[in-house]
Structure formats: C-alpha cells, structure tokens
Design a protein around this motif. Sequence first.
Motif, PDB file in Angstrom:
ATOM      1  N   GLU A 139      -8.942  -4.210 -16.141  1.00  0.00           N
ATOM      2  CA  GLU A 139      -9.191  -4.634 -14.764  1.00  0.00           C
ATOM      3  C   GLU A 139      -8.100  -4.135 -13.827  1.00  0.00           C
ATOM      4  O   GLU A 139      -8.383  -3.696 -12.710  1.00  0.00           O
ATOM      5  N   ASP A 197      -6.488  -9.177  -3.211  1.00  0.00           N
ATOM      6  CA  ASP A 197      -7.020  -9.833  -2.008  1.00  0.00           C
ATOM      7  C   ASP A 197      -7.260 -11.324  -2.249  1.00  0.00           C
ATOM      8  O   ASP A 197      -6.990 -12.157  -1.369  1.00  0.00           O
ATOM      9  N   ARG A 238       0.816  -1.210   0.000  1.00  0.00           N
ATOM     10  CA  ARG A 238       0.000   0.000   0.000  1.00  0.00           C
ATOM     11  C   ARG A 238       0.852   1.262   0.000  1.00  0.00           C
ATOM     12  O   ARG A 238       0.452   2.286  -0.556  1.00  0.00           O
ATOM     13  N   ASP A 297      -8.347  -0.382 -12.987  1.00  0.00           N
ATOM     14  CA  ASP A 297      -9.439  -0.065 -12.067  1.00  0.00           C
ATOM     15  C   ASP A 297      -8.972  -0.415 -10.652  1.00  0.00           C
ATOM     16  O   ASP A 297      -8.763  -1.580 -10.331  1.00  0.00           O
ATOM     17  N   GLU A 298      -8.800   0.603  -9.818  1.00  0.00           N
ATOM     18  CA  GLU A 298      -8.195   0.390  -8.499  1.00  0.00           C
ATOM     19  C   GLU A 298      -8.992  -0.613  -7.665  1.00  0.00           C
ATOM     20  O   GLU A 298      -8.411  -1.478  -6.992  1.00  0.00           O
ATOM     21  N   GLU A 299     -10.332  -0.518  -7.716  1.00  0.00           N
ATOM     22  CA  GLU A 299     -11.163  -1.414  -6.906  1.00  0.00           C
ATOM     23  C   GLU A 299     -11.045  -2.859  -7.384  1.00  0.00           C
ATOM     24  O   GLU A 299     -10.886  -3.776  -6.574  1.00  0.00           O
ATOM     25  N   ARG A 300     -11.093  -3.063  -8.698  1.00  0.00           N
ATOM     26  CA  ARG A 300     -10.994  -4.430  -9.231  1.00  0.00           C
ATOM     27  C   ARG A 300      -9.587  -4.994  -9.041  1.00  0.00           C
ATOM     28  O   ARG A 300      -9.419  -6.191  -8.787  1.00  0.00           O
ATOM     29  N   ARG A 301      -8.570  -4.148  -9.175  1.00  0.00           N
ATOM     30  CA  ARG A 301      -7.202  -4.609  -8.952  1.00  0.00           C
ATOM     31  C   ARG A 301      -7.012  -5.045  -7.501  1.00  0.00           C
ATOM     32  O   ARG A 301      -6.403  -6.094  -7.232  1.00  0.00           O
ATOM     33  N   GLN A 302      -7.549  -4.252  -6.565  1.00  0.00           N
ATOM     34  CA  GLN A 302      -7.423  -4.613  -5.153  1.00  0.00           C
ATOM     35  C   GLN A 302      -8.177  -5.899  -4.854  1.00  0.00           C
ATOM     36  O   GLN A 302      -7.737  -6.713  -4.036  1.00  0.00           O
ATOM     37  N   ARG A 303      -9.302  -6.111  -5.524  1.00  0.00           N
ATOM     38  CA  ARG A 303     -10.047  -7.352  -5.321  1.00  0.00           C
ATOM     39  C   ARG A 303      -9.203  -8.546  -5.762  1.00  0.00           C
ATOM     40  O   ARG A 303      -9.138  -9.575  -5.070  1.00  0.00           O
TER      41      ARG A 303
END
Length: 591
Positions: free
Chosen positions: A442, A454, A354, A445-451
């Motif tokens: 993908e 995870d 992060r 896209d910050e949200e999809r990359r973080q998914r």
Amino acid sequence: PGVAGTMSAEECKAKGNEALKAGQFDAAIQLYTEAIALDPSNHVYVSNRSAARLSKGDALGALEDGDVCIALKSDWPKGHARKASALYKLARLDESAAAYRAGLEQCGADPGLQAGLDAVILAIAATKSTVTGDGAESVSSSATNVATPAPSMPVNSEQGPNAQGEDAEWRRQAEMCKDSGNTAFKAGDYDDAIEHYTRGIELDPDNHVLFSNRSAAYLKTGNAISKALADANKCVSLKPDWGKAYARKGAAEHALGRYDAAIETYDRGLALDEGNAALLQGKKSAQDGAERARLAEVEKVRREREAFEAAEAARKKMVEDHGDALVEGFFTDLGDHQEKLAEQKREREAKERRERIQSEKTKKYTEQKLGTSEEQVHRLTQPNFGFRNLNPFFVFQLDIDATVEDIKFRYKKLSILVHPDKNLGLANAENAFDELKKSYEELLDEERRQRAVDIIDATRAETQRERRRLIRKGLKETDLEELEPKLEKDIMKTFADIELRRRESEKHLAASRKRERDQEDEQKKAAKAEDEHNKAWSKGERREKRIGNWRDFQKGSKRVDVKNWKQQERTDSKRPKFGAVEVETWRKDWK
C-alpha cells in the motif's frame, strides 16, 4: 592471413573494441579491417574503424570510413556523427555543421547529432571572433578551445578519464555540451545552461560534473531547488569522494530550509576535503540559518502564547461584565481566525512533504529503535489487528513525512524482526509478516499512500480543531486527554469507520447485483416458458385444424355473385321542403 586468424567477423569486432579501449589503435584498426573483409555490408564495423582512426589522429581515414558508413546505412545517426567528427577534427567546421544537419534530416531528431551541431555552431562563432595578428582567422586554435575547458569557467570542469572505444565520440560531444552550458551560465542565462547540461547528460549519463553544474544552474533559477538537490544527490552517488558534490547538495538543502541536513552534508564533504573554502563557508551559512530559524520559531511561539493569553483574559473579563451571550460572536470570529492560521500551517507542511526528495532517508527514522522480534509480533497481532493495522504508517511506525526510501529501509528492518523463517518458535510471526507485506504494498503505491496521508492529515486537523474549540469554551489542557494518544486513537477509528463503510457498501452492492441477477433469471425463465409454449402450440393439431378448416371452407363454398345496386334516396326530414329548390340537384343528376 591477418591478425584475426580464423576468427569470425563478430569476434574480430569484439577484439577490436578491447584494443580500442586499451588505446591500441593500430591493432584495433587491423581487427576492424579483418571484420570488414569478412562482412563488407556491416556498417558497424566501418563505424568502429572510423572511431579508431580518429583516435589515432587519422582524420582523413576516419572521414572516408564515415562516408562509407553513411552509404551502407544512411538512417543511422552514428554514421553521420563519425563523418561530422572527422570534419571537425580537420577544422572544416562549416562542412561539419552541414554533416550534422544532413544527419538530422536523414534520421530525425537525435540528441547526439543535435548536441554535436550546437557545439560546432559555437566553435564557428568562436573562430569568427578570434583573429590572429595578421588578420587571419585562427581556426584550429578556436576549434581546439571549444573542446577543452576554459580557465575562466563559472563551475568546476574536471575531466573524466580519457574513455576510448565506441562511446568516446559521445563523451567528447558531452564535453562540448558542458562547455556551452558553462558559457551560458557565465552569461547569466541559466535556462539555456540547463538545456546544454541536460543534452550532455543524455550523451554521458555517468559524468558527475554535468550533474554538478546543472545543480548549480537549477539553484540559480530559484524555482527548481528540488531538482538541484536531486542532481546533487546523483553527483554524490557518481563521485562520493568529490568534495564539491557535497557543497552542491548542502547548498540545495540550505535553500530548502533543511539546515540540519545541510550542516551534516557539509561535514561529510569536509571529512574528504578539510580545508575546502566553499564547504566551510556553506557550513557557516547553514549554521547561521539554523539559528535564525530557531529564534524565529521561538519568537513565533512567544507571540502566539501572548496573543492566546491576552484573548483568554479579554474573554473572561467580558464574560464577567456582560455574560456569555454578548461575547459569543466575538470569540467565534477569534476562533475562526485561529482555525485559518492552523489551516495555513497544515498547507505549508503538506507542501514541504510534497517537495521532499523521495530517494533520501530521514535521520530520525534510520536511528529509531524498533525493539525485539517478540515486541513487534505482539504489536502487529494484537486483538482486532485487522482493524488496528488499517493505517499502513502505524504498521511501519512511520509518520506521514516518511519518504519512499524511508519506507523501503523500514521494511527491511521489520522483515528481519518478524519474518517467520527467522522466528520459527514465535507464534503469529506469519500473521505479522503478512500484515507487514500488505502495508508495504500500500505504501509503495503512490495513489494509495497519498490517500492514507490525506486521511491522517484530515483526522489530525479535525481532532486539533475540536480541542481548540473545547479550550475556547473554558476547558483547560489538563482537563483533556493527552494529544498524542488522542490523535492515534482518532486516526485508528477513522480508518476503521472507512473500512466498515467500505464493507457495508460492498455488501449492498453484492445484494443489488444479486437482485439484478435474480430479475434477469426470472426474465429468462419467462421468455423460455413463452418460447416453449409457442413451440408446443406449433407442433400440436390446433393450428393445423384451424388452417385445414379454412381451406375446406374455401373449397366447398359457393361464390356469391355481386349484383349492381342503386343507392336509394333519403326520405327523412332532410329532404327539401315544398317549394324549395335544391341548388346542387343538377350535380346529382349528372353523376
């Protein structure tokens, strides 16, 4: 006719700006005057002439133009700044501060006006503390000192080129903010220094020294090292031939524990300034830090290995002496402790990811070999590639620590290898390129990359947890599948399971929606049938006949006369017995 000849007002202004930037102040003033004569209501022309006069040294003329500019447009911040700057040049500091305050009242919060006011307040304080030999305040000397770098500054205060033109005043105010920041830095008030440097950057975003100084202040706070590195990177991009920029970057990387990157940065700076003492000292400190980190890691691995071997020997001995049942609880606790340590390590790695600067490239990825076009197309279009390529990091051959800059860099490299226009004779190149584009969208896209990160992180943790559990049960490392292939397989399976569940969920959702639509259609059909039935009944003879029969009955029937009648008394057993008196008899008779 003036020098402008037959030019329009805007053409005069444009020519005046060119002359001002070239340092031809008289020509600039003449051209702006011509523009004002053609359009006296344009406040910008008057403002520009004020700047030209101030650059020439005519502060009184600049002050006059500043007043005219404010009269033409009182809610324009730059007009108030022109007036305040002229007053500052005339060493009328209190009036200059009042002009800045008036501008803030008229125009609201403005960073340029606020920065100018702060600088003037600092100059006023300096004039009060500077007294000449006969007791008089040295106003002009103090005011001049505020606008020029002091020799005892805590950080380098190199001056940029003497910019002229419309933005010269903002640059001068940025320098004043830098001086205020340097004063705060020297006093140890790093938060205040950061605030001043930030205001200066807002006024002059191309000033590399401001970014360098703010990087140093961020580093001093100790809790904003990532911001210090970001400012150092910006400084390097603005002034790539300045050795101090690399010293700032190397210091931030060292503070983040990135010793190898810091050593590389110091080497780049030393290539520009071979004898720079700060760079040499910084490189030595980074090398010492890298060695200490290496030794600490070796010691940590040694201790973990010794602890594991001791625990394993104890487990075997206890199993031999007492059997499995007795020692099961003890080694379950030991396994829980190992799981806790593994979880803590995982959290540290996630925190490091992060904190990484997303605008940096990672050396291991820039130097990674990607093979040929044929190999990449074959890799991306293997059987069941729709499931194999669900993991975007697998498609890009990157790990989850890759930055956004790494992703963009890898996309360019892979696009060249698999683009169908560059591989006309290569089958499936178009499919491979489509898979690459899908994964690229993908990952950006910050949200999809973080998914995806995870999912991969959780799957790795679960695989390693299961591996440790099997080892505690007595299996050896050699009895188990190699870790890396196992991790890749499990991650791929996890993505496939999630996709299958998603499709099944969509299937059920579609079926549910279909049922709802069918029920709604049935209800509409029933309502329509009932409505049609009512309409048919209304149009038929049935209702008319019933209404007509009732009307005929009313016309032909005789009226029944209502006669008076008297209520008969009851003759049943509830009558009073012989000799008994009914108390309420009088009431009935009265009625």
